[in-house]
Write an enzyme that holds these catalytic residues in place. Structure first.
Site, PDB file in Angstrom:
ATOM      1  N   SER A 213      43.074  46.985  39.533  1.00  0.00           N
ATOM      2  CA  SER A 213      42.904  47.787  40.743  1.00  0.00           C
ATOM      3  C   SER A 213      44.048  48.764  40.887  1.00  0.00           C
ATOM      4  O   SER A 213      45.170  48.496  40.445  1.00  0.00           O
ATOM      5  CB  SER A 213      42.850  46.880  41.981  1.00  0.00           C
ATOM      6  N   TYR A 226      46.248  40.294  47.025  1.00  0.00           N
ATOM      7  CA  TYR A 226      45.319  40.935  46.081  1.00  0.00           C
ATOM      8  C   TYR A 226      46.094  41.776  45.067  1.00  0.00           C
ATOM      9  O   TYR A 226      45.824  41.706  43.859  1.00  0.00           O
ATOM     10  CB  TYR A 226      44.337  41.803  46.867  1.00  0.00           C
TER      11      TYR A 226
END
Length: 321
Positions: A213, A226
């Site tokens: 990501s 995350y």
């Protein structure tokens, strides 16, 4: 034109289950389009997403659509895609099938409806797809998933570690132990053990592709756990690539920016949803198909001189790989 390419193009017209999208959908690729902020219970369902994401049509210069044009790049390949029931995973499954691969996807048991929709789109006069219902955090999940994929596909050449968990929290004090462990176990531990068991069935020319990501590079304050998990997956990608190069197995990653999938309303607040497009140079959400093309490239021989690398389909967000 070779017979393989002709076959791939024939499949492409059927596998998507989509007709000409028309004028009304051109706005999805326009910086002026505002996605309505919305909420879903985690992990989110694509059927409830408004508007629906685009999985097989790429933008034209006038903000319209054109069907992805396959060339048989993955003819005869076998791919396992975790989290392939919706969003980026579904788009990857569709494009892989269009390119001639047989696929297996994992999904959480309560996401069966989305998984069946993926199955329908992939199977329309095309290749093979196998559905594997599994919570990847469960004990022995990785080994069981790999065994089912091998049984269903007769082995495999491509592993896409795509399944992920995220829940936005404004401060570290708000991140519970349960949330932290769920994030790490889904996003980092599962890919580790899936890769470990998959490598026993892979040989020269095989590929592992991890979905990381942009958050691993920019560190959004509300995405702490995350970002940590995805940063770890970047390091895992590079290290495993260095280890497996001697076996002719390439390991790479894709780091999407803000992409319009069920992940957004399930994990991100309505306030953040409104600001996410502005973080990109293109001032819009990306569509799953715009990320899936990177997975095709990394799985095909087009990327034969790439390993340990990260591709960044993120709308122009500046990062340092």
């Amino acid at each position: 034109m070779s017979s393989a390419i002709e076959k791939a193009k024939e499949i492409a017209e059927k596998v998507t289950g989509q007709e000409n999208t028309g004028e009304g959908d051109k706005t999805k690729y326009s910086s002026s389009f505002q996605h309505p902020a919305q909420s879903q219970k985690h992990p989110g369902l694509e059927r409830d997403l408004d508007p629906r994401p685009v999985k097989a049509h790429l933008p034209t210069e006038d903000d319209g659509y054109q069907l992805y044009s396959p060339a048989g790049k993955l003819q005869g390949k076998r791919a396992l895609i975790t989290g392939g029931d919706s969003g980026i995973g579904r788009a990857v499954a569709i494009l892989y099938a269009m390119e001639g691969a047989s696929v297996a996807i994992t999904y959480l048991p309560d996401e069966l409806e989305d998984a069946l929709h993926t199955k329908t789109q992939v199977e329309k006069n095309s290749g093979t797809i196998h559905l594997i219902a599994k919570d990847l955090r469960s004990r022995n999940a990785a080994q069981e998933v790999i065994e089912q994929a091998v049984s269903g596909l007769g082995g495999f050449d491509i592993l896409v570690n795509n399944a992920a968990y995220e829940l936005e929290q404004e401060d570290i004090s708000n991140i519970s132990e349960e949330q932290y462990l769920c994030t790490i176990e889904t996003n980092l531990t599962a890919p580790f053990f899936l890769s470990k068991h998959a490598l026993r069935h892979m040989g020269k020319g095989s590929s592992i592709i991890n979905t990381v990501s942009v958050d691993a590079y920019v560190g959004p304050p509300s995405h702490l756990d995350y970002s940590v998990s995805k940063g770890g997956l970047v390091s895992f990608t590079r290290t495993l690539a260095n280890q497996q190069a001697r076996n002719g197995i390439r390991v790479n990653a894709v780091a999407p920016g803000p992409i319009w999938t069920p992940f957004i309303p399930a994990a991100v607040s309505k306030e953040s949803q409104k600001s996410l497009p502005d973080a990109t140079v293109m001032k819009r959400f990306g569509q799953p198909v715009e990320v899936a093309t990177s997975f095709v490239f990394l799985a095909a021989q087009d990327s034969s001189y790439m390993t340990g690398q990260v591709l960044h389909p993120n709308g122009g967000m500046a990062v340092v790989s």
